[in-house]
Design a protein around this motif. Structure first.
Motif, PDB file in Angstrom:
ATOM      1  N   THR A 122      29.977  15.462 -18.972  1.00  0.00           N
ATOM      2  CA  THR A 122      31.392  15.685 -18.684  1.00  0.00           C
ATOM      3  C   THR A 122      32.207  15.164 -19.862  1.00  0.00           C
ATOM      4  OG1 THR A 122      33.049  15.493 -16.900  1.00  0.00           O
ATOM      5  CG2 THR A 122      31.952  13.472 -17.593  1.00  0.00           C
ATOM      6  N   PRO A 123      33.458  15.611 -19.998  1.00  0.00           N
ATOM      7  CA  PRO A 123      34.277  15.041 -21.073  1.00  0.00           C
ATOM      8  C   PRO A 123      34.402  13.523 -20.947  1.00  0.00           C
ATOM      9  CG  PRO A 123      35.308  17.018 -20.214  1.00  0.00           C
ATOM     10  CD  PRO A 123      34.158  16.714 -19.306  1.00  0.00           C
ATOM     11  N   TYR A 124      34.543  12.871 -22.075  1.00  0.00           N
ATOM     12  CA  TYR A 124      34.689  11.414 -22.122  1.00  0.00           C
ATOM     13  C   TYR A 124      35.749  10.956 -21.127  1.00  0.00           C
ATOM     14  CZ  TYR A 124      35.751   6.791 -24.088  1.00  0.00           C
ATOM     15  OH  TYR A 124      35.971   5.446 -24.276  1.00  0.00           O
ATOM     16  N   VAL A 125      35.412   9.932 -20.342  1.00  0.00           N
ATOM     17  CA  VAL A 125      36.279   9.512 -19.238  1.00  0.00           C
ATOM     18  C   VAL A 125      37.303   8.495 -19.724  1.00  0.00           C
ATOM     19  CG1 VAL A 125      36.353   8.464 -16.958  1.00  0.00           C
ATOM     20  CG2 VAL A 125      34.466  10.004 -17.565  1.00  0.00           C
ATOM     21  N   ASN A 126      38.502   8.991 -19.967  1.00  0.00           N
ATOM     22  CA  ASN A 126      39.641   8.175 -20.382  1.00  0.00           C
ATOM     23  C   ASN A 126      40.703   8.348 -19.301  1.00  0.00           C
ATOM     24  OD1 ASN A 126      41.420   6.651 -21.920  1.00  0.00           O
ATOM     25  ND2 ASN A 126      42.050   8.387 -23.184  1.00  0.00           N
ATOM     26  N   PRO A 127      40.655   7.542 -18.215  1.00  0.00           N
ATOM     27  CA  PRO A 127      41.514   7.796 -17.058  1.00  0.00           C
ATOM     28  C   PRO A 127      42.996   7.605 -17.356  1.00  0.00           C
ATOM     29  CG  PRO A 127      39.703   6.297 -16.518  1.00  0.00           C
ATOM     30  CD  PRO A 127      39.765   6.401 -18.008  1.00  0.00           C
ATOM     31  N   ILE A 128      43.805   8.362 -16.660  1.00  0.00           N
ATOM     32  CA  ILE A 128      45.253   8.188 -16.766  1.00  0.00           C
ATOM     33  C   ILE A 128      45.657   6.844 -16.174  1.00  0.00           C
ATOM     34  CG2 ILE A 128      47.489   9.062 -15.995  1.00  0.00           C
ATOM     35  CD1 ILE A 128      46.332  11.855 -16.014  1.00  0.00           C
ATOM     36  N   ASN A 129      45.129   6.556 -15.002  1.00  0.00           N
ATOM     37  CA  ASN A 129      45.464   5.298 -14.321  1.00  0.00           C
ATOM     38  C   ASN A 129      44.198   4.633 -13.790  1.00  0.00           C
ATOM     39  OD1 ASN A 129      48.381   5.456 -14.508  1.00  0.00           O
ATOM     40  ND2 ASN A 129      48.259   7.121 -13.012  1.00  0.00           N
ATOM     41  N   THR A 130      43.543   3.883 -14.585  1.00  0.00           N
ATOM     42  CA  THR A 130      42.418   3.015 -14.216  1.00  0.00           C
ATOM     43  C   THR A 130      41.163   3.759 -13.785  1.00  0.00           C
ATOM     44  OG1 THR A 130      44.003   1.342 -13.499  1.00  0.00           O
ATOM     45  CG2 THR A 130      41.702   0.995 -12.901  1.00  0.00           C
ATOM     46  N   THR A 131      41.244   4.638 -12.795  1.00  0.00           N
ATOM     47  CA  THR A 131      40.049   5.270 -12.249  1.00  0.00           C
ATOM     48  C   THR A 131      40.067   6.776 -12.535  1.00  0.00           C
ATOM     49  OG1 THR A 131      41.117   5.510 -10.086  1.00  0.00           O
ATOM     50  CG2 THR A 131      39.793   3.537 -10.465  1.00  0.00           C
ATOM     51  N   PRO A 132      38.910   7.404 -12.675  1.00  0.00           N
ATOM     52  CA  PRO A 132      38.853   8.810 -13.085  1.00  0.00           C
ATOM     53  C   PRO A 132      39.529   9.787 -12.144  1.00  0.00           C
ATOM     54  CG  PRO A 132      36.697   7.744 -13.335  1.00  0.00           C
ATOM     55  CD  PRO A 132      37.572   6.783 -12.594  1.00  0.00           C
ATOM     56  N   ASP A 133      39.576   9.466 -10.836  1.00  0.00           N
ATOM     57  CA  ASP A 133      40.192  10.410  -9.907  1.00  0.00           C
ATOM     58  C   ASP A 133      41.680  10.600 -10.165  1.00  0.00           C
ATOM     59  OD1 ASP A 133      40.252   7.681  -9.084  1.00  0.00           O
ATOM     60  OD2 ASP A 133      40.967   8.287  -7.113  1.00  0.00           O
ATOM     61  N   SER A 134      42.282   9.727 -10.967  1.00  0.00           N
ATOM     62  CA  SER A 134      43.700   9.876 -11.315  1.00  0.00           C
ATOM     63  C   SER A 134      43.916  10.948 -12.370  1.00  0.00           C
ATOM     64  CB  SER A 134      44.254   8.543 -11.836  1.00  0.00           C
ATOM     65  OG  SER A 134      43.628   8.172 -13.065  1.00  0.00           O
ATOM     66  N   GLY A 135      42.837  11.407 -12.980  1.00  0.00           N
ATOM     67  CA  GLY A 135      42.922  12.379 -14.058  1.00  0.00           C
ATOM     68  C   GLY A 135      42.353  11.799 -15.344  1.00  0.00           C
ATOM     69  N   ILE A 136      41.918  12.688 -16.235  1.00  0.00           N
ATOM     70  CA  ILE A 136      41.271  12.286 -17.483  1.00  0.00           C
ATOM     71  C   ILE A 136      42.050  12.843 -18.661  1.00  0.00           C
ATOM     72  CG2 ILE A 136      39.173  12.522 -18.867  1.00  0.00           C
ATOM     73  CD1 ILE A 136      37.615  12.726 -16.224  1.00  0.00           C
ATOM     74  N   VAL A 137      42.279  12.000 -19.652  1.00  0.00           N
ATOM     75  CA  VAL A 137      42.994  12.400 -20.866  1.00  0.00           C
ATOM     76  C   VAL A 137      42.006  12.520 -22.010  1.00  0.00           C
ATOM     77  CG1 VAL A 137      44.773  11.755 -22.544  1.00  0.00           C
ATOM     78  CG2 VAL A 137      45.107  11.252 -20.116  1.00  0.00           C
ATOM     79  N   ALA A 138      42.016  13.641 -22.703  1.00  0.00           N
ATOM     80  CA  ALA A 138      41.127  13.826 -23.852  1.00  0.00           C
ATOM     81  C   ALA A 138      41.442  12.791 -24.932  1.00  0.00           C
ATOM     82  CB  ALA A 138      41.285  15.235 -24.417  1.00  0.00           C
ATOM     83  N   PHE A 139      40.410  12.293 -25.547  1.00  0.00           N
ATOM     84  CA  PHE A 139      40.562  11.282 -26.588  1.00  0.00           C
ATOM     85  C   PHE A 139      41.154  11.925 -27.844  1.00  0.00           C
ATOM     86  CE2 PHE A 139      38.836   8.689 -30.117  1.00  0.00           C
ATOM     87  CZ  PHE A 139      39.346   7.452 -29.749  1.00  0.00           C
ATOM     88  N   LEU A 140      42.189  11.309 -28.385  1.00  0.00           N
ATOM     89  CA  LEU A 140      42.825  11.809 -29.604  1.00  0.00           C
ATOM     90  C   LEU A 140      42.245  11.043 -30.793  1.00  0.00           C
ATOM     91  CD1 LEU A 140      45.115  13.701 -30.716  1.00  0.00           C
ATOM     92  CD2 LEU A 140      46.550  11.662 -30.730  1.00  0.00           C
ATOM     93  N   GLU A 141      41.266  11.630 -31.457  1.00  0.00           N
ATOM     94  CA  GLU A 141      40.591  10.922 -32.537  1.00  0.00           C
ATOM     95  C   GLU A 141      41.354  11.115 -33.840  1.00  0.00           C
ATOM     96  OE1 GLU A 141      38.053  14.539 -31.901  1.00  0.00           O
ATOM     97  OE2 GLU A 141      40.181  14.111 -31.842  1.00  0.00           O
ATOM     98  N   THR A 142      42.069  10.073 -34.257  1.00  0.00           N
ATOM     99  CA  THR A 142      42.789  10.118 -35.522  1.00  0.00           C
ATOM    100  C   THR A 142      41.782   9.924 -36.661  1.00  0.00           C
ATOM    101  OG1 THR A 142      43.263   7.747 -35.527  1.00  0.00           O
ATOM    102  CG2 THR A 142      44.843   9.185 -34.395  1.00  0.00           C
ATOM    103  N   PRO A 143      42.180  10.112 -37.908  1.00  0.00           N
ATOM    104  CA  PRO A 143      41.210  10.095 -39.012  1.00  0.00           C
ATOM    105  C   PRO A 143      40.503   8.774 -39.256  1.00  0.00           C
ATOM    106  CG  PRO A 143      43.179  11.296 -39.670  1.00  0.00           C
ATOM    107  CD  PRO A 143      43.489  10.655 -38.348  1.00  0.00           C
ATOM    108  N   ARG A 144      40.933   7.704 -38.632  1.00  0.00           N
ATOM    109  CA  ARG A 144      40.186   6.446 -38.791  1.00  0.00           C
ATOM    110  C   ARG A 144      38.829   6.528 -38.116  1.00  0.00           C
ATOM    111  NH1 ARG A 144      44.217   2.719 -35.304  1.00  0.00           N
ATOM    112  NH2 ARG A 144      45.635   4.016 -36.515  1.00  0.00           N
ATOM    113  N   PHE A 145      38.699   7.401 -37.101  1.00  0.00           N
ATOM    114  CA  PHE A 145      37.454   7.569 -36.361  1.00  0.00           C
ATOM    115  C   PHE A 145      36.568   8.629 -37.018  1.00  0.00           C
ATOM    116  CE2 PHE A 145      40.676   6.329 -33.171  1.00  0.00           C
ATOM    117  CZ  PHE A 145      40.114   5.144 -32.723  1.00  0.00           C
ATOM    118  N   SER A 146      35.284   8.574 -36.721  1.00  0.00           N
ATOM    119  CA  SER A 146      34.334   9.463 -37.396  1.00  0.00           C
ATOM    120  C   SER A 146      34.649  10.939 -37.164  1.00  0.00           C
ATOM    121  CB  SER A 146      32.915   9.152 -36.937  1.00  0.00           C
ATOM    122  OG  SER A 146      32.754   9.353 -35.550  1.00  0.00           O
ATOM    123  N   THR A 147      34.847  11.338 -35.907  1.00  0.00           N
ATOM    124  CA  THR A 147      35.092  12.750 -35.640  1.00  0.00           C
ATOM    125  C   THR A 147      36.468  13.184 -36.111  1.00  0.00           C
ATOM    126  OG1 THR A 147      35.721  12.125 -33.382  1.00  0.00           O
ATOM    127  CG2 THR A 147      33.466  12.896 -33.720  1.00  0.00           C
ATOM    128  N   GLY A 148      37.434  12.269 -36.105  1.00  0.00           N
ATOM    129  CA  GLY A 148      38.748  12.587 -36.660  1.00  0.00           C
ATOM    130  C   GLY A 148      38.687  12.796 -38.162  1.00  0.00           C
TER     131      GLY A 148
END
Length: 571
Positions: free
Chosen positions: A238-264
């Motif tokens: 599943t997509p990386y679990v970055n919850p909006i509010n603490t737990t995944p059932d609140s919704g998941i936000v895609a990770f924004l990888e800026t250029p400091r990160f490897s994939t960015g």
């Protein structure tokens, strides 16, 4: 005979154990050396150095026995780069890649995966961290019994160092990346955070930040086919679990990888990046095998689609070289989401035995599968129109070194000259109060621009913006960029004045200026009326007049990288 080799001589330390052991650094490199010695299709080489003087190793798997990246590209094969051990406390990919490399070399039914793909593997990226071996630094992780440490010998987190490139490791990685120019990049990790049923989640390059040609293939072909294959293998993703509010059932936000990160960083050069994140609480054996299967399935897809992947990369490089506008900052589009199926555990609360306050826990006896909101779209909040080119004065050698490492085409000026250019002045910015990866990073940068004529010198660098590296160039040299070289403090000397005044001397000159310049006097008097604190501050008043005088240094907060708007500015 072949099976005996696999069963005995070529079993990895992980396979020889009980499923909860990870290989040591020495065992890992020795294993790849053994593969190199046994198979002509494998070559283990070294690049550069690391923070403890040891080189980075690179394992190359090439069916044609061609190990030169220039020659490989002439054969129209795709290059897959796999990076392991950036955080050696997350060693899943280290052990998985050893089995993966062996099986592709040994098993006849897998050898065809090298028909159209050359695989290059960094066995261990953070060598010093892997040698700093223990069993207690990952407080939330379920195995293995021993593992490395997140930081390097300099205590850098290498997954924050890809564009600032402070570490020897990052500088050596850049050399590898720019020499091999992979179309696909995988950086193996283990996640922290919420609990759920999946062994692995996946960060893929955020589609709005990726060139549209590449994101269309990633979203419509690569990820759907990969997800289906992983499900068939028994390791649903599943997509990386970055919850909006603490737990995944609140919704998941895609990770924004800026250029400091490897994939960015990879995305800056039109390389599709993936960051598999196995879950910290799942058994180590399951985590290693899920990573193994992901490496295998990505290779299958790229081998199958090698022509399309190559055409996409070529098209993206051409489009970026011609692109006129570039995004520097991004905001989540909160109104744009999809519903995805998610398999979680019910989040509940009970009194903490430590504090007595309510504490979160995940009730594994109450698993659920439901639709959750997935926010996977970002909009550009700041867009810049590219100039014809930039001029970077040779004095800023740390920046020039990084541009050179990243293959940026630069033309040294052949003589001293005056050039009319657009220059920025840094108006406002925020600076972190605590050190972050060796820097006090700047954010929320605002600027204003002026047109000025500057003296430049023989050996200063003109950077034309007609090259595939345009996105990297713009995001690094425009100071408003989230990971620009200004943000990372490479230009901080401009933020300090070098000349000043003595109050008792300037008092007289300030009075003369007000008498001679009615307009300045009017602005000055109005400011005193409108700003009570200013009206009471003698020093502030003198400084205000100083900044409006010819004595004030024009270089203060003047960003030294200038924009050449069109080619006529060079004549």
């Amino acid at each position: 005979m072949l099976m005996n080799l696999i069963d005995n001589d070529l079993r990895t330390p992980f396979e020889k154990g009980n499923g909860n052991q990870s290989t040591t650094y020495q065992e890992c490199i020795s294993y790849y050396e053994k593969l190199d010695g046994l198979y002509n299709e494998a070559k283990l080489t070294t690049y550069g150095t690391t923070s403890i003087g040891k080189p980075l190793h690179l394992m190359i798997l090439s069916r044609d026995k061609i190990f030169d990246p220039v020659q490989i590209r002439k054969t129209n094969k795709r290059i897959l780069l796999i990076n392991n051990g950036i955080h050696p406390g997350e060693p899943d990919g280290i052990d998985a890649s050893m089995m993966f490399a062996r099986d592709i070399l040994v098993k006849k039914d897998l050898q065809s995966l090298l028909d159209h793909v050359v695989i290059i593997i960094i066995p261990v990226y953070n060598v010093s961290g892997m040698l700093n071996r223990g069993s207690s630094s990952r407080a939330n992780q379920n195995g293995p019994e021993e593992y490395g440490f997140r930081g390097t010998a300099q205590n850098y987190d290498l997954n924050r160092d890809f564009v600032k490139c402070d570490s020897r490791e990052a500088q050596t990685f850049t050399q590898i990346f720019q020499e091999w120019k992979p179309e696909i990049f995988i950086d193996t990790h283990v996640s922290d955070g919420a609990d759920y049923q999946y062994t692995m989640t996946l960060i893929s390059t955020q589609p709005d930040k990726l060139n549209p040609t590449l994101s269309a293939y990633q979203e419509k072909v690569l990820l759907p086919d990969l997800n289906a294959a992983m499900k068939d293998a028994g390791y649903e993703v599943t997509p990386y679990v970055n919850p909006i509010n603490t737990t995944p059932d609140s919704g998941i936000v895609a990770f924004l990888e800026t250029p400091r990160f490897s994939t960015g960083y990879a995305a800056l050069f039109n390389c599709i990046g993936m960051m598999p994140e196995t879950h910290m609480l799942k058994p180590y054996k399951a985590r290693v095998f899920s990573t193994y299967h992901l490496l295998m399935e990505v290779t299958r897809i790229i081998n199958r689609d090698y022509l399309q992947v190559g055409e996409n990369k070529e098209s993206a490089d051409l489009k970026v070289s011609q692109q006129k506008e570039f995004a520097l900052q991004w905001n989540l589009d909160e109104n744009n989401f999809s519903l995805i199926p998610f398999k979680g555990f019910t989040a509940e609360y009970r009194p903490s035995e430590v504090s007595g306050q309510p504490r979160l826990y995940y009730n594994k006896s109450l698993p659920y599968e439901q639709q959750v909101k997935y926010f996977n779209h970002y909009t550009a909040s700041e867009i810049i129109e590219k100039p014809f080119g930039y001029i970077v004065p040779q004095a800023w050698e740390q920046v020039i070194r990084r541009l050179t490492l990243n293959g940026v085409q630069m033309v040294p000026l052949s003589k001293d000259t005056f050039i009319k250019a657009q220059v920025y002045y840094i108006d406002t910015f925020n600076t972190s109060k605590e050190a972050y990866e060796g820097h006090y990073i700047h954010s929320k940068v605002t600027v204003h621009s002026e047109e000025q004529t500057f003296p430049f010198f023989q050996g200063d660098y003109l950077i034309p913006l007609d090259q595939p590296a345009n996105r990297y160039i713009v995001e690094m040299l425009e100071p408003q960029g989230v990971d620009s070289y200004f943000a990372w403090n490479f230009f901080d000397p401009i933020l300090m004045e070098k000349e000043y005044f003595s109050d008792y001397v300037w008092e007289e000159k300030a009075a003369e200026l007000l008498k001679e310049n009615a307009s300045l006097k009017n602005i000055f008097e109005n400011k005193k009326i409108q700003d009570i604190s200013f009206a009471k501050d003698q020093e502030a008043q003198l400084y205000f007049i100083y900044t409006h005088s010819t004595n004030y240094e024009k270089s203060y907060r003047r960003y030294p990288v200038v924009r050449i708007i069109d080619e006529s500015g060079l004549k």
